[in-house]
Design an enzyme around this catalytic site. Sequence first.
Site, PDB file in Angstrom:
ATOM      1  N   SER A  59     121.694  -8.074 -67.493  1.00 29.96           N
ATOM      2  CA  SER A  59     122.025  -8.482 -68.473  1.00 29.96           C
ATOM      3  C   SER A  59     122.999  -7.218 -69.320  1.00 29.96           C
ATOM      4  CB  SER A  59     121.542  -9.388 -69.770  1.00 29.96           C
ATOM      5  OG  SER A  59     122.589  -9.368 -70.909  1.00 29.96           O
ATOM      6  N   TYR A  75     114.344  -9.776 -75.100  1.00 33.37           N
ATOM      7  CA  TYR A  75     115.324  -9.798 -73.948  1.00 33.37           C
ATOM      8  C   TYR A  75     116.026  -8.730 -73.412  1.00 33.37           C
ATOM      9  CZ  TYR A  75     119.368 -12.127 -71.724  1.00 33.37           C
ATOM     10  OH  TYR A  75     120.225 -12.599 -70.581  1.00 33.37           O
TER      11      TYR A  75
END
Length: 261
Positions: free
Chosen positions: A142, A155
């Site tokens: 990401s 994350y």
Amino acid sequence: MRFAGKVAIVTGGGSGIGKATARRLAAEGAAVVVADLDPRDTADLVVKDGGAASSFALDVSDEAAVRALAESVRAEHGRLDVLHNNAAALGRDVYGRDLDLADLDVAVWDRTHEVSVRGAMLTCKHLVPLMSKGAAIVNTTSVSALVGDTDHAAYGAAKAALISFTRYVATMYGDRGVRCNAVAPGLVMTDVARRVMTPEMLAEKAAERLLPWAAEPEDIAALVAFLASEEARCVTGQTVVIDCGTTVHRPEHAIRKARAQ
Ligand SMILES: NC(=O)c1ccc[n+]([C@@H]2O[C@H](COP(=O)([O-])OP(=O)(O)OC[C@H]3O[C@@H](n4cnc5c(N)ncnc54)[C@H](O)[C@@H]3O)[C@@H](O)[C@H]2O)c1
């Protein structure tokens, strides 16, 4: 038909980007194994479209389950050509609680890493032995791995670890002709994103982007398919950002754009 006669596994293939990738690889001829905690209707949709797919329910962070997946693929197909490591713990119980560090439940940190990083390690550990020259792994990381934010530190750190892991896997197996790359999406308009994002959040995201459109799951699937295909035979160890130009410019660009509107 870049994947005719090939076998692919897509983790997190029950929804969003993984679902679109499973459908894309199958549309190009692959027999796809949809590996997910809940594989839902992806395999049925592939079969309805005339493709070949099966479902395998598992938690990618569970070594016994990943070993069972490898045994099942070996028994059914005898080989593996494409592995898309795409599962991530994105529910309210994990991603939704990955907020201020001062209050962070360490279990949230651990679960985030378990699914994204240990999951990818376990699938590579047990599935690379089924791969031979020309096979490819594509990990979904990401843009959160590349820039800071005021929340989602677990994350971002886990996705950054996955970028490093991508390089290690590429290095370990390059001499066998097995490639490993990653895709790093920005916002992708999955069903979940459409459901949870408010108009204000969408407007902010639009102001950050260079392009006037947001990425759809099929856009990420197209990049994964390219990286997994023979056309990318000289690309390995790379992380390809696919974010409609969100992270390539100076921050002032977005501020000026917002002011001008
Ligand atoms: N949607 C976005 O905007 C976006 C942006 C950047 C990166 N990503 C990444 O793309 C990937 C897919 O995200 P998405 O938006 O399609 O999410 P999604 O929630 O639609 O799909 C994730 C899938 O992973 C599965 N999953 C979760 N934990 C699992 C586990 N332990 N074992 C097996 N399967 C598990 C879920 O059941 C679900 O089907 C993730 O790695 C995510 O971090 C998404």
